[in-house]
Scaffold this motif. Structure first.
Motif, PDB file in Angstrom:
ATOM      1  N   ARG A   5      13.435  -5.431  12.195  1.00  0.00           N
ATOM      2  CA  ARG A   5      12.480  -5.619  13.278  1.00  0.00           C
ATOM      3  C   ARG A   5      11.246  -6.342  12.758  1.00  0.00           C
ATOM      4  N   ILE A   6      10.560  -6.981  13.682  1.00  0.00           N
ATOM      5  CA  ILE A   6       9.253  -7.565  13.405  1.00  0.00           C
ATOM      6  C   ILE A   6       8.252  -6.881  14.325  1.00  0.00           C
ATOM      7  N   LEU A  32       6.739   1.900   1.314  1.00  0.00           N
ATOM      8  CA  LEU A  32       7.651   1.872   2.456  1.00  0.00           C
ATOM      9  C   LEU A  32       8.646   0.722   2.355  1.00  0.00           C
ATOM     10  N   GLY A  33       8.200  -0.406   1.778  1.00  0.00           N
ATOM     11  CA  GLY A  33       9.094  -1.542   1.598  1.00  0.00           C
ATOM     12  C   GLY A  33       8.998  -2.613   2.672  1.00  0.00           C
ATOM     13  N   VAL A  34       7.991  -2.524   3.547  1.00  0.00           N
ATOM     14  CA  VAL A  34       7.819  -3.556   4.570  1.00  0.00           C
ATOM     15  C   VAL A  34       7.156  -4.784   3.950  1.00  0.00           C
ATOM     16  N   LYS A  35       7.263  -5.903   4.652  1.00  0.00           N
ATOM     17  CA  LYS A  35       6.622  -7.150   4.222  1.00  0.00           C
ATOM     18  C   LYS A  35       5.842  -7.732   5.387  1.00  0.00           C
ATOM     19  N   GLY A  36       4.812  -8.529   5.079  1.00  0.00           N
ATOM     20  CA  GLY A  36       4.037  -9.145   6.143  1.00  0.00           C
ATOM     21  C   GLY A  36       2.585  -9.291   5.779  1.00  0.00           C
ATOM     22  N   ARG A  37       1.737  -9.460   6.813  1.00  0.00           N
ATOM     23  CA  ARG A  37       0.300  -9.650   6.614  1.00  0.00           C
ATOM     24  C   ARG A  37      -0.449  -8.665   7.496  1.00  0.00           C
ATOM     25  N   ILE A  38      -1.316  -7.889   6.882  1.00  0.00           N
ATOM     26  CA  ILE A  38      -2.131  -6.924   7.607  1.00  0.00           C
ATOM     27  C   ILE A  38      -3.583  -7.134   7.209  1.00  0.00           C
ATOM     28  N   LEU A  49       4.378  -7.460  10.572  1.00  0.00           N
ATOM     29  CA  LEU A  49       5.203  -7.079   9.426  1.00  0.00           C
ATOM     30  C   LEU A  49       6.663  -7.004   9.835  1.00  0.00           C
ATOM     31  N   SER A  50       7.531  -7.048   8.836  1.00  0.00           N
ATOM     32  CA  SER A  50       8.964  -6.945   9.082  1.00  0.00           C
ATOM     33  C   SER A  50       9.549  -5.871   8.180  1.00  0.00           C
ATOM     34  N   GLY A  51      10.648  -5.281   8.641  1.00  0.00           N
ATOM     35  CA  GLY A  51      11.321  -4.241   7.873  1.00  0.00           C
ATOM     36  C   GLY A  51      12.564  -3.786   8.606  1.00  0.00           C
ATOM     37  N   THR A  52      13.289  -2.882   7.995  1.00  0.00           N
ATOM     38  CA  THR A  52      14.460  -2.320   8.658  1.00  0.00           C
ATOM     39  C   THR A  52      13.999  -1.454   9.826  1.00  0.00           C
ATOM     40  N   ILE A  53      14.938  -1.068  10.666  1.00  0.00           N
ATOM     41  CA  ILE A  53      14.593  -0.190  11.789  1.00  0.00           C
ATOM     42  C   ILE A  53      13.961   1.091  11.263  1.00  0.00           C
ATOM     43  N   GLU A  54      14.548   1.662  10.210  1.00  0.00           N
ATOM     44  CA  GLU A  54      14.010   2.896   9.644  1.00  0.00           C
ATOM     45  C   GLU A  54      12.591   2.686   9.108  1.00  0.00           C
ATOM     46  N   GLN A  55      12.377   1.587   8.395  1.00  0.00           N
ATOM     47  CA  GLN A  55      11.056   1.323   7.820  1.00  0.00           C
ATOM     48  C   GLN A  55       9.997   1.131   8.907  1.00  0.00           C
ATOM     49  N   ASP A  80      17.279 -10.621  12.034  1.00  0.00           N
ATOM     50  CA  ASP A  80      18.430 -10.521  11.135  1.00  0.00           C
ATOM     51  C   ASP A  80      18.021 -10.106   9.727  1.00  0.00           C
ATOM     52  N   GLY A  81      16.747 -10.264   9.412  1.00  0.00           N
ATOM     53  CA  GLY A  81      16.265  -9.912   8.082  1.00  0.00           C
ATOM     54  C   GLY A  81      14.750  -9.971   8.068  1.00  0.00           C
ATOM     55  N   HIS A  82      14.170  -9.891   6.876  1.00  0.00           N
ATOM     56  CA  HIS A  82      12.720  -9.967   6.753  1.00  0.00           C
ATOM     57  C   HIS A  82      12.206 -11.313   7.263  1.00  0.00           C
ATOM     58  N   ALA A  83      11.071 -11.285   7.943  1.00  0.00           N
ATOM     59  CA  ALA A  83      10.435 -12.513   8.427  1.00  0.00           C
ATOM     60  C   ALA A  83       9.345 -12.982   7.465  1.00  0.00           C
ATOM     61  N   PHE A  84       9.131 -12.227   6.409  1.00  0.00           N
ATOM     62  CA  PHE A  84       8.132 -12.579   5.401  1.00  0.00           C
ATOM     63  C   PHE A  84       8.739 -12.419   4.010  1.00  0.00           C
ATOM     64  N   LYS A  85       8.197 -13.176   3.067  1.00  0.00           N
ATOM     65  CA  LYS A  85       8.669 -13.082   1.689  1.00  0.00           C
ATOM     66  C   LYS A  85       7.880 -12.059   0.883  1.00  0.00           C
ATOM     67  N   LYS A  86       6.621 -11.825   1.292  1.00  0.00           N
ATOM     68  CA  LYS A  86       5.748 -10.946   0.528  1.00  0.00           C
ATOM     69  C   LYS A  86       4.973 -10.026   1.463  1.00  0.00           C
ATOM     70  N   LEU A  87       4.202  -9.133   0.867  1.00  0.00           N
ATOM     71  CA  LEU A  87       3.331  -8.231   1.601  1.00  0.00           C
ATOM     72  C   LEU A  87       1.887  -8.486   1.199  1.00  0.00           C
ATOM     73  N   PHE A  88       1.027  -8.661   2.214  1.00  0.00           N
ATOM     74  CA  PHE A  88      -0.407  -8.814   1.985  1.00  0.00           C
ATOM     75  C   PHE A  88      -1.145  -7.826   2.889  1.00  0.00           C
ATOM     76  N   VAL A  89      -2.007  -7.021   2.301  1.00  0.00           N
ATOM     77  CA  VAL A  89      -2.908  -6.157   3.059  1.00  0.00           C
ATOM     78  C   VAL A  89      -4.304  -6.438   2.536  1.00  0.00           C
ATOM     79  N   ARG A  90      -5.169  -7.006   3.386  1.00  0.00           N
ATOM     80  CA  ARG A  90      -6.456  -7.490   2.909  1.00  0.00           C
ATOM     81  C   ARG A  90      -7.614  -7.017   3.772  1.00  0.00           C
TER      82      ARG A  90
END
Length: 299
Positions: A5-6, A32-38, A49-55, A80-90
């Motif tokens: 999900r995104i 948690l293992g999510v990726k994205g920008r926050i 952010l993107s992650g599995t349904i559980e995440q 179908d998968g992650h929409a981001f390559k990395k995780l940023f929280v700033r």
């Protein structure tokens, strides 16, 4: 059902000690293992952010346990998968960079919110002006029919652009929209500060409009630009869907944005399938020549 999900979300709410909260939130999101920008500021939170349904379920449950974000609204897309390559929280000074002459509070100074069905009804009226609250390159990929294209590359350019180009519409109803809603929270506050009295915003933005069962994206031409690996997302789910993006090279209709293959350029430009092959991903012959020269030199 897809396994990923995104999530797209934001909330304007005062956050005590936002720097510490951002540091703690980064650790939680990493675990948690999510990726994205926050982005986190003293005025609230804004994230994708993107992650599995559980995440993603665990992320939303965690946020709902915090009284500040218990009622935060999430726009959810399957993927179908992650929409981001990395995780940023700033930590940031502003959720949406404006640098206006005074601090605006979008929760009390913004325009009236319109649900998707209301927004669609208002679009049919003769006494309204539709203003795209995004950058020009986002508009070029897709936009609401008859909307004004802002000639801006960043949000902080809007106040000056409004003064130079919108004065003739001060007696009109102004409808604004953006991707997820957060920019219009602030844009409508700017419009009202600049003397526009009848100002409205699409609640939830383009993403919510496309998911609403009453309108199904009707009236939105082209695709929506999103700031993740997808880049281009279809909004209009009706038989009205058309492409409006024009290939940088030949002018053919397209919904594909690509980055120039020359690493020193990386210009993002609309490109049809034929030209992507013919031009080999370069935005110009000069960029291709430069890339060949760099490769030949071994640099």
């Amino acid at each position: 059902m897809k396994q990923y999900r995104i999530l797209l979300f934001y909330k304007y709410i005062p956050i005590p000690d936002p720097e510490s909260f951002a540091a703690e939130h980064l650790l939680f999101a990493k675990e948690l293992g999510v990726k994205g920008r926050i982005l986190i500021a003293s005025e609230g939170i804004n994230g994708t952010l993107s992650g599995t349904i559980e995440q993603t379920e665990r992320y939303m449950a965690h946020m709902r346990e915090n009284p500040l974000f218990a009622d935060m609204v999430y726009k959810i897309d399957e993927a179908d998968g992650h929409a981001f390559k990395k995780l940023f929280v700033r930590h940031k000074k502003e959720l949406v960079t404006l640098r206006y002459h005074r601090r605006l509070d979008p929760m009390t100074e913004g325009g009236e919110r319109l649900a998707p069905k209301q927004f669609h009804e208002y679009m049919q009226r003769d006494d309204v002006v539709i203003l795209d609250g995004r950058s020009g390159y986002e508009y070029d990929l897709g936009h609401f029919r008859n909307a004004i294209r802002p000639d801006v590359d960043s949000f902080r350019e809007f106040p000056e652009w409004i003064r130079d180009h919108m004065a003739e519409y001060k007696d009109k109803k102004i409808l604004t929209y953006c991707t997820g809603g957060i920019r219009c929270e602030m844009l409508t506050a700017v419009l009202k500060e600049e003397g526009f009295r009848d100002v409205y915003q699409l609640d939830g933005g383009i993403v919510t409009y496309g998911q609403d069962p009453d309108v199904r994206g009707r009236g939105f031409d082209g695709n929506c630009y999103v700031f993740d690996e997808r880049v281009s997302v279809r909004i209009n789910q009706t038989d009205e869907h058309v492409l409006v993006g024009e290939c940088y090279h030949c002018g053919a209709k397209t919904d594909r944005y690509v980055n120039c293959a020359d690493d020193s350029c990386h210009r993002q430009h609309l490109c049809c399938d034929d030209c992507l092959t013919a031009k080999r991903g370069y935005c110009s012959a000069e960029c291709e020549a430069h890339d060949r020269a760099v490769a030949a030199s071994g640099a």
